[in-house]
Design a protein around this motif. Sequence first.
Motif, PDB file in Angstrom:
ATOM      1  N   ARG A  33       0.828  -1.207   0.000  1.00 32.17           N
ATOM      2  CA  ARG A  33       0.000   0.000   0.000  1.00 32.17           C
ATOM      3  C   ARG A  33       0.869   1.267   0.000  1.00 32.17           C
ATOM      4  NH1 ARG A  33      -2.743  -2.861   4.093  1.00 32.17           N
ATOM      5  NH2 ARG A  33      -4.624  -3.911   3.323  1.00 32.17           N
ATOM      6  N   GLU A  34       1.899   1.264   0.821  1.00 29.16           N
ATOM      7  CA  GLU A  34       2.760   2.449   0.911  1.00 29.16           C
ATOM      8  C   GLU A  34       3.521   2.689  -0.384  1.00 29.16           C
ATOM      9  OE1 GLU A  34       5.174   2.443   4.421  1.00 29.16           O
ATOM     10  OE2 GLU A  34       3.520   1.740   5.669  1.00 29.16           O
ATOM     11  N   ALA A  35       3.685   1.648  -1.186  1.00 25.89           N
ATOM     12  CA  ALA A  35       4.345   1.791  -2.487  1.00 25.89           C
ATOM     13  C   ALA A  35       3.345   2.129  -3.596  1.00 25.89           C
ATOM     14  CB  ALA A  35       5.088   0.509  -2.838  1.00 25.89           C
ATOM     15  N   GLY A  36       2.074   2.257  -3.226  1.00 26.77           N
ATOM     16  CA  GLY A  36       1.059   2.583  -4.222  1.00 26.77           C
ATOM     17  C   GLY A  36       0.613   1.398  -5.042  1.00 26.77           C
ATOM     18  N   ILE A  37       0.773   0.190  -4.507  1.00 27.93           N
ATOM     19  CA  ILE A  37       0.384  -1.034  -5.200  1.00 27.93           C
ATOM     20  C   ILE A  37      -0.790  -1.658  -4.455  1.00 27.93           C
ATOM     21  CG2 ILE A  37       1.121  -3.337  -5.952  1.00 27.93           C
ATOM     22  CD1 ILE A  37       4.016  -2.261  -5.922  1.00 27.93           C
ATOM     23  N   ASP A  38      -1.838  -1.968  -5.162  1.00 28.03           N
ATOM     24  CA  ASP A  38      -3.012  -2.580  -4.555  1.00 28.03           C
ATOM     25  C   ASP A  38      -2.672  -4.002  -4.107  1.00 28.03           C
ATOM     26  OD1 ASP A  38      -5.452  -3.663  -3.857  1.00 28.03           O
ATOM     27  OD2 ASP A  38      -6.446  -3.218  -5.767  1.00 28.03           O
ATOM     28  N   PRO A  39      -2.760  -4.321  -2.808  1.00 32.70           N
ATOM     29  CA  PRO A  39      -2.447  -5.683  -2.346  1.00 32.70           C
ATOM     30  C   PRO A  39      -3.329  -6.751  -2.981  1.00 32.70           C
ATOM     31  CG  PRO A  39      -2.556  -4.172  -0.480  1.00 32.70           C
ATOM     32  CD  PRO A  39      -3.088  -3.436  -1.678  1.00 32.70           C
ATOM     33  N   GLN A  40      -4.502  -6.357  -3.497  1.00 32.47           N
ATOM     34  CA  GLN A  40      -5.403  -7.317  -4.130  1.00 32.47           C
ATOM     35  C   GLN A  40      -5.059  -7.555  -5.599  1.00 32.47           C
ATOM     36  OE1 GLN A  40      -7.521  -8.926  -2.141  1.00 32.47           O
ATOM     37  NE2 GLN A  40      -6.618  -7.640  -0.535  1.00 32.47           N
ATOM     38  N   GLN A  41      -4.183  -6.738  -6.151  1.00 31.18           N
ATOM     39  CA  GLN A  41      -3.813  -6.922  -7.564  1.00 31.18           C
ATOM     40  C   GLN A  41      -3.024  -8.210  -7.728  1.00 31.18           C
ATOM     41  OE1 GLN A  41      -1.970  -3.650  -9.997  1.00 31.18           O
ATOM     42  NE2 GLN A  41      -0.225  -5.048 -10.092  1.00 31.18           N
ATOM     43  N   PRO A  42      -3.421  -9.073  -8.657  1.00 29.09           N
ATOM     44  CA  PRO A  42      -2.640 -10.309  -8.877  1.00 29.09           C
ATOM     45  C   PRO A  42      -1.196  -9.989  -9.268  1.00 29.09           C
ATOM     46  CG  PRO A  42      -4.768 -10.433  -9.970  1.00 29.09           C
ATOM     47  CD  PRO A  42      -4.615  -9.010  -9.507  1.00 29.09           C
ATOM     48  N   GLN A  43      -0.288 -10.736  -8.721  1.00 28.04           N
ATOM     49  CA  GLN A  43       1.133 -10.524  -9.008  1.00 28.04           C
ATOM     50  C   GLN A  43       1.571 -11.541 -10.053  1.00 28.04           C
ATOM     51  OE1 GLN A  43       2.956 -10.601  -5.122  1.00 28.04           O
ATOM     52  NE2 GLN A  43       1.726  -8.872  -4.418  1.00 28.04           N
ATOM     53  N   ASP A  44       1.137 -11.295 -11.295  1.00 26.76           N
ATOM     54  CA  ASP A  44       1.364 -12.248 -12.371  1.00 26.76           C
ATOM     55  C   ASP A  44       1.838 -11.527 -13.624  1.00 26.76           C
ATOM     56  OD1 ASP A  44      -0.907 -10.994 -13.351  1.00 26.76           O
ATOM     57  OD2 ASP A  44      -2.261 -12.616 -12.784  1.00 26.76           O
ATOM     58  N   LEU A  45       1.873 -12.247 -14.738  1.00 26.69           N
ATOM     59  CA  LEU A  45       2.374 -11.680 -15.982  1.00 26.69           C
ATOM     60  C   LEU A  45       1.404 -10.698 -16.623  1.00 26.69           C
ATOM     61  CD1 LEU A  45       3.924 -14.870 -17.632  1.00 26.69           C
ATOM     62  CD2 LEU A  45       5.151 -12.976 -16.585  1.00 26.69           C
ATOM     63  N   ASP A  46       0.129 -10.780 -16.270  1.00 26.31           N
ATOM     64  CA  ASP A  46      -0.885  -9.960 -16.918  1.00 26.31           C
ATOM     65  C   ASP A  46      -1.096  -8.621 -16.243  1.00 26.31           C
ATOM     66  OD1 ASP A  46      -1.398 -11.938 -18.814  1.00 26.31           O
ATOM     67  OD2 ASP A  46      -2.837 -12.953 -17.500  1.00 26.31           O
ATOM     68  N   HIS A  47      -0.443  -8.402 -15.096  1.00 20.67           N
ATOM     69  CA  HIS A  47      -0.574  -7.135 -14.382  1.00 20.67           C
ATOM     70  C   HIS A  47       0.819  -6.517 -14.239  1.00 20.67           C
ATOM     71  CE1 HIS A  47      -4.262  -9.294 -13.400  1.00 20.67           C
ATOM     72  NE2 HIS A  47      -4.811  -8.118 -13.192  1.00 20.67           N
ATOM     73  N   PHE A 318      -6.221   1.009 -31.408  1.00 20.15           N
ATOM     74  CA  PHE A 318      -5.505   0.951 -30.140  1.00 20.15           C
ATOM     75  C   PHE A 318      -5.965  -0.236 -29.300  1.00 20.15           C
ATOM     76  CE2 PHE A 318      -6.057   2.192 -25.584  1.00 20.15           C
ATOM     77  CZ  PHE A 318      -4.766   1.877 -25.189  1.00 20.15           C
ATOM     78  N   GLN A 319      -7.259  -0.446 -29.206  1.00 16.03           N
ATOM     79  CA  GLN A 319      -7.765  -1.528 -28.365  1.00 16.03           C
ATOM     80  C   GLN A 319      -7.318  -2.889 -28.876  1.00 16.03           C
ATOM     81  OE1 GLN A 319     -11.640  -1.062 -26.380  1.00 16.03           O
ATOM     82  NE2 GLN A 319     -11.975   0.716 -27.715  1.00 16.03           N
ATOM     83  N   ARG A 320      -7.286  -3.053 -30.186  1.00 15.76           N
ATOM     84  CA  ARG A 320      -6.780  -4.320 -30.744  1.00 15.76           C
ATOM     85  C   ARG A 320      -5.304  -4.509 -30.399  1.00 15.76           C
ATOM     86  NH1 ARG A 320      -9.986  -2.844 -35.233  1.00 15.76           N
ATOM     87  NH2 ARG A 320      -8.141  -1.987 -36.312  1.00 15.76           N
ATOM     88  N   ALA A 321      -4.518  -3.444 -30.554  1.00 18.27           N
ATOM     89  CA  ALA A 321      -3.089  -3.542 -30.260  1.00 18.27           C
ATOM     90  C   ALA A 321      -2.861  -3.808 -28.771  1.00 18.27           C
ATOM     91  CB  ALA A 321      -2.383  -2.241 -30.674  1.00 18.27           C
ATOM     92  N   PHE A 322      -3.610  -3.122 -27.917  1.00 22.03           N
ATOM     93  CA  PHE A 322      -3.422  -3.298 -26.479  1.00 22.03           C
ATOM     94  C   PHE A 322      -3.735  -4.734 -26.063  1.00 22.03           C
ATOM     95  CE2 PHE A 322      -4.459  -3.046 -21.986  1.00 22.03           C
ATOM     96  CZ  PHE A 322      -3.449  -2.217 -21.509  1.00 22.03           C
ATOM     97  N   LYS A 323      -4.779  -5.302 -26.617  1.00 21.88           N
ATOM     98  CA  LYS A 323      -5.106  -6.685 -26.271  1.00 21.88           C
ATOM     99  C   LYS A 323      -4.030  -7.635 -26.781  1.00 21.88           C
ATOM    100  CE  LYS A 323      -8.940  -9.861 -25.845  1.00 21.88           C
ATOM    101  NZ  LYS A 323     -10.377 -10.093 -26.052  1.00 21.88           N
ATOM    102  N   ARG A 324      -3.437  -7.315 -27.923  1.00 24.39           N
ATOM    103  CA  ARG A 324      -2.338  -8.133 -28.437  1.00 24.39           C
ATOM    104  C   ARG A 324      -1.107  -8.019 -27.536  1.00 24.39           C
ATOM    105  NH1 ARG A 324      -1.856  -5.704 -32.818  1.00 24.39           N
ATOM    106  NH2 ARG A 324       0.119  -4.591 -32.567  1.00 24.39           N
ATOM    107  N   TRP A 325      -0.847  -6.825 -27.008  1.00 28.07           N
ATOM    108  CA  TRP A 325       0.313  -6.600 -26.148  1.00 28.07           C
ATOM    109  C   TRP A 325       0.161  -7.280 -24.787  1.00 28.07           C
ATOM    110  CZ3 TRP A 325       0.107  -0.565 -26.897  1.00 28.07           C
ATOM    111  CH2 TRP A 325       0.578  -0.241 -28.183  1.00 28.07           C
ATOM    112  N   THR A 326      -1.020  -7.196 -24.208  1.00 28.66           N
ATOM    113  CA  THR A 326      -1.194  -7.590 -22.802  1.00 28.66           C
ATOM    114  C   THR A 326      -2.122  -8.771 -22.586  1.00 28.66           C
ATOM    115  OG1 THR A 326      -3.092  -6.139 -22.403  1.00 28.66           O
ATOM    116  CG2 THR A 326      -0.900  -5.160 -22.161  1.00 28.66           C
TER     117      THR A 326
END
Length: 337
Positions: A33-47, A318-326
């Motif tokens: 939290r103090e680093a500005g990271i949501d503790p509930q955010q998954p810590q994986d390749l997609d985030h 943009f939306q097509r490219a973003f989905k391809r990227w992430t």
Amino acid sequence: MSTPTPVVFAAVFVSSLLAAAREQGYAIEGFLREAGIDPQQPQDLDHHVTVDQYAALLRRTIAGLDDEGVAMFSRKLRRGSFALMVRSALTGGTLVGGLYEFTHTLRLLQDDLNPVLLDDGHRVRVELRFSNPQMQARQFAHELILRQLWRFMTWLEGGNLRPVGVDLQFPRPDYAGDYQKIFPTEVRFSTPHSAVWFDSQALQAPVRRDSSHLDAYLDKSLLDLLVPAIPARVGDRVRAYLQEERALHATWPDLEQTSAALHCSASSLQRHLAQEGASFQNIRDSLRRDWAIYRLQTTKLPIPVLAEELGFADSASFQRAFKRWTGQPPGQVRKGL
């Protein structure tokens, strides 16, 4: 003035940083939290997290645990340990002497790792040899120590030294592409030992720092660990140019503009990038992806406006490219803002 393009890491690096502390039962949600990271955010390749968030998390974890080894060693490397290693290296005379003093002090401070200095007359390397199998199994331990050795030696030399290669004992991970952000040199996986390599002749140069430079270095050393500042490879020079142009003019130059700025032809630039296993389009897209993630997570900017910022003809492109990227649509990344 426009802000620089943020460097973004896959959130799996956060998981690696906190793994040892988590296993030992430390409460790490407050650090996130103090680093500005949501503790509930998954810590994986997609985030993803920005480098500033990651540096803040590393700083907060070290302070909270009073451990510069972030709970990986069997006994703590209490705050001030790194400064002690640096001070010892300043007495080394030459760079290789400073490297010896630094690794010698590290051995004195803990029992789990023996960093061995080897010189074949052409290359000097520091091999990481672990006596603690649990620590050896942690990829983050290899990454952190090698980054520390590299960036410290670059500072000791005056800013221009770079290694000729990095070896990592573990297999190539799925997120290996992000390693070029923290190890912009040749990286080899599944090697007998993790190691960082330097040119022997370069390490015969004198130490160019003294104690008067120490406080300023220690103040920025954590961020320096994460984002090496030396654009040594062609890909690094391309990345630096694109970031500068976006910051100054809010534009994303194309291949022809970039090659002209780097004083070479477009075909020559592409050829050099290919020799490094890169391409102009991939570098440009990775920067645009990072900027898009940063803007989605920190602003409520409408998607069409963001698409225009990134140089897309329309929102759908943009939306097509973003989905391809992430692998995710932009709205999913923004969810919860």
